[in-house]
Design a protein around this motif. Structure first.
Motif, PDB file in Angstrom:
ATOM      1  N   ASP A 129       0.808  -1.207  -0.012  1.00  0.00           N
ATOM      2  CA  ASP A 129      -0.083  -0.141   0.017  1.00  0.00           C
ATOM      3  C   ASP A 129       0.870   1.280   0.210  1.00  0.00           C
ATOM      4  O   ASP A 129       1.948   1.182   0.518  1.00  0.00           O
ATOM      5  N   VAL A 130       0.570   2.339  -0.532  1.00  0.00           N
ATOM      6  CA  VAL A 130       0.959   3.554  -0.555  1.00  0.00           C
ATOM      7  C   VAL A 130       0.526   4.517   0.466  1.00  0.00           C
ATOM      8  O   VAL A 130      -0.632   4.625   0.896  1.00  0.00           O
ATOM      9  N   LEU A 131       1.544   4.772   1.294  1.00  0.00           N
ATOM     10  CA  LEU A 131       1.221   5.950   2.273  1.00  0.00           C
ATOM     11  C   LEU A 131       1.641   7.332   1.583  1.00  0.00           C
ATOM     12  O   LEU A 131       2.811   7.531   1.116  1.00  0.00           O
ATOM     13  N   ALA A 132       0.456   8.068   1.550  1.00  0.00           N
ATOM     14  CA  ALA A 132       0.672   9.587   0.755  1.00  0.00           C
ATOM     15  C   ALA A 132       0.543  10.679   2.088  1.00  0.00           C
ATOM     16  O   ALA A 132      -0.395  10.397   2.594  1.00  0.00           O
ATOM     17  N   GLN A 176       6.317   5.071   0.744  1.00  0.00           N
ATOM     18  CA  GLN A 176       5.798   6.444   1.143  1.00  0.00           C
ATOM     19  C   GLN A 176       5.848   7.376  -0.420  1.00  0.00           C
ATOM     20  O   GLN A 176       6.869   7.471  -1.045  1.00  0.00           O
ATOM     21  N   ASP A 177       4.941   8.102  -0.405  1.00  0.00           N
ATOM     22  CA  ASP A 177       4.861   9.081  -1.329  1.00  0.00           C
ATOM     23  C   ASP A 177       4.388  10.485  -0.386  1.00  0.00           C
ATOM     24  O   ASP A 177       3.291  10.907  -0.249  1.00  0.00           O
ATOM     25  N   VAL A 178       5.777  11.180  -0.137  1.00  0.00           N
ATOM     26  CA  VAL A 178       5.680  12.443   0.456  1.00  0.00           C
ATOM     27  C   VAL A 178       5.738  13.466  -0.311  1.00  0.00           C
ATOM     28  O   VAL A 178       6.820  13.663  -0.966  1.00  0.00           O
ATOM     29  N   ALA A 209       7.120  17.781   8.905  1.00  0.00           N
ATOM     30  CA  ALA A 209       5.831  17.690   8.544  1.00  0.00           C
ATOM     31  C   ALA A 209       5.810  16.216   7.686  1.00  0.00           C
ATOM     32  O   ALA A 209       4.803  15.709   7.109  1.00  0.00           O
ATOM     33  N   ARG A 210       6.531  15.258   7.980  1.00  0.00           N
ATOM     34  CA  ARG A 210       6.833  13.989   7.617  1.00  0.00           C
ATOM     35  C   ARG A 210       5.798  13.125   8.541  1.00  0.00           C
ATOM     36  O   ARG A 210       5.062  13.358   9.369  1.00  0.00           O
ATOM     37  N   THR A 219      -1.463  18.993   7.066  1.00  0.00           N
ATOM     38  CA  THR A 219      -1.241  17.888   6.088  1.00  0.00           C
ATOM     39  C   THR A 219      -2.394  16.842   6.050  1.00  0.00           C
ATOM     40  O   THR A 219      -3.103  16.853   6.889  1.00  0.00           O
ATOM     41  N   ALA A 220      -2.476  16.346   4.947  1.00  0.00           N
ATOM     42  CA  ALA A 220      -3.276  15.243   4.950  1.00  0.00           C
ATOM     43  C   ALA A 220      -2.476  13.725   4.681  1.00  0.00           C
ATOM     44  O   ALA A 220      -1.815  13.797   3.861  1.00  0.00           O
ATOM     45  N   ALA A 221      -3.246  12.787   5.129  1.00  0.00           N
ATOM     46  CA  ALA A 221      -2.433  11.367   4.994  1.00  0.00           C
ATOM     47  C   ALA A 221      -3.652  10.715   4.455  1.00  0.00           C
ATOM     48  O   ALA A 221      -4.892  10.656   5.011  1.00  0.00           O
ATOM     49  N   ALA A 222      -3.114   9.485   3.750  1.00  0.00           N
ATOM     50  CA  ALA A 222      -4.011   8.454   3.315  1.00  0.00           C
ATOM     51  C   ALA A 222      -3.124   7.379   2.814  1.00  0.00           C
ATOM     52  O   ALA A 222      -1.756   7.305   2.694  1.00  0.00           O
TER      53      ALA A 222
END
Length: 451
Positions: A16-19, A84-86, A94-95, A142-145
């Motif tokens: 899964d990608v963590l963005a 990760q896709d940061v 903000a990581r 920040t928004a995470a998905a």
């Protein structure tokens, strides 16, 4: 979808990608994110001397109720952080970070009925779906998905929350007031507990044990925990202010303002401190100075403090190239003064912050010596469940860096009731009456925020 549960984060989710997406905000208080009309569980508030963070919703959750909880959290977090896709515009602070904590006692220890810790398992961490972070003069949203469509989901969430925060305001509710309160143990039972502990120390079974009390208060009105944190920030700006509200139905909120850092890891550098030995504050500067001298000259408090320094140094020695102890000073808080000694280590190998947390918890400042015997004595003596009280709370990131505090000066609240916790270190020359007075002082920060 802004919230994805990931109780079994690990190899099954490694693909899964963590963005993470973010943008800078102008003049927005992080507490705005916790306004009643937009806050949703789980939510977290974290404020250290360096930064203030508010997070709501969950992109991923790690919950552990069996086995080696520290190792399980590390493994599941490794799977979560693997892909990760940061966004490249984000500053380092903000990581993606996981916020949460651990229960005081190990997995499998029998829990007492008093103090209902529903929703607070042996280990629980979450990656907020939305966060506002204030640090170094900047404020970022920040928004995470997590998932195959994570990048687009995070971008949509970021845009939506930018709009929602435009006109939102932090909670400003007044303190609820206190209608009634009761304590466990009562005064007589406390005296018996301390006397029994001193007797065991005299026999050589223990060197020190920290006994705690719980004070339950019925509130006269509804409590806004974010507003209470704001009041605590005014009185205790140099402490860690925190709140954790898990998403499970029926769960309360654990919050407080703790002066005690367990540790901070930045690459090879580890910072911690011994905080043990206490006395009250005076009404004048002269009284404060006199009380500080009494604390400094107290054989009982100096002995208790030295035990903590010695134990922390020994616990870090196994990981460190060097361990350095700073000068002992007086730490003054609004209602109490402590002996404090800074300790710093340089790691000689790559060690995850959770491995250090596992090694240090519980410090003798909240447990005792020898550690296993002290924990057994605590479990036998105390008539309530410590839950997350006096346990490690904080955050960590993909690099294995992080910061954890000790969850003291704290309370668990649900609806119109709050249970406050406080402890005192018992050594050979402890006096039950003096120790009783000490824990009453330690209830004060939360009581003052409620009344």
């Amino acid at each position: 979808m802004e919230s994805v549960r990931a109780d079994a984060v690990g190899t099954d989710h490694a693909s899964d990608v963590l963005a993470i997406r973010g943008c800078q905000l102008d003049a927005v208080d992080p507490a705005t994110l916790l306004a009643d009309e937009i806050r949703r569980r789980p939510w977290t508030a974290w404020a250290s001397p360096d930064e203030t963070v508010a997070g709501t919703g969950s992109a991923a959750t790690i919950s552990v109720t069996s086995g080696d909880r520290f190792e399980a959290v590390r493994e599941r977090a490794s799977g979560l952080f693997a892909n990760q896709d940061v966004a490249t515009n984000l500053p380092p602070f903000a990581r993606p970070r996981l916020f949460g904590g651990f229960a005081f006692h190990d997995v499998g220890v029998d829990r007492h009925a008093d103090a209902d810790w529903t929703g607070f398992p042996d280990a629980y961490f979450h990656l907020p779906a939305v966060s506002v972070i204030e640090r170094d003069g900047e404020t970022w949203l920040t928004a995470a998905a997590v998932g195959p469509d994570a990048p687009s989901t995070a971008e949509q969430t970021l845009e939506r929350w930018q709009e929602r925060l435009t006109n939102a305001q932090p909670s400003t509710e007044s303190p609820p007031g206190i209608a009634a309160r009761s304590q466990i143990p009562e005064r007589g039972a406390w005296t018996e507990q301390v006397d029994a502990a001193v007797e065991r120390i005299d026999r050589g079974d223990l060197r020190k044990v920290v006994l705690a009390g719980a004070q339950t208060v019925d509130l006269a009105g509804s409590l806004s925990v974010p507003a209470a944190l704001d009041r605590l920030s005014e009185t205790y700006p140099d402490c860690y202010r925190f709140a954790f509200a898990p998403e499970q139905a029926g769960a309360g909120t654990f919050f407080g303002a703790t002066p005690e850092r367990l540790l901070r890891r930045d690459g090879p550098r580890v910072q911690t401190a011994a905080l043990a030995g206490s006395i009250g504050r005076g009404d004048t500067g002269a009284e404060d100075e006199w009380l500080a001298e009494e604390l400094t000259d107290s054989p009982k408090d100096s002995h208790e403090h030295a035990l903590v320094v010695e134990a922390i140094r020994e616990q870090l020695d196994g990981f460190a190239e060097t361990v350095t102890t700073g000068e002992r000073t007086i730490r003054q808080l609004a209602t109490v003064q402590h002996l404090q000694t800074p300790i710093e280590a340089i790691l000689d190998t790559e060690v995850h912050v959770l491995s250090l947390v596992e090694a240090l918890h519980p410090t003798p400042a909240v447990g005792g010596l020898p550690p296993d015997d002290a924990l057994a004595a605590i479990q036998e003596a105390e008539a309530f469940d410590r839950g997350w009280y006096a346990a490690p709370i904080g955050w960590f990131d993909a690099a294995g860096d992080g910061e954890f505090a000790v969850g003291i000066r704290s309370a668990l609240t649900r609806e119109r009731r709050a249970t406050l916790f406080a402890g005192a270190g018992i050594v050979a020359d402890s006096d039950p009456d003096a120790e009783w007075d000490e824990i009453q002082l330690k209830y004060r920060p939360i009581l003052d925020a409620l009344r």
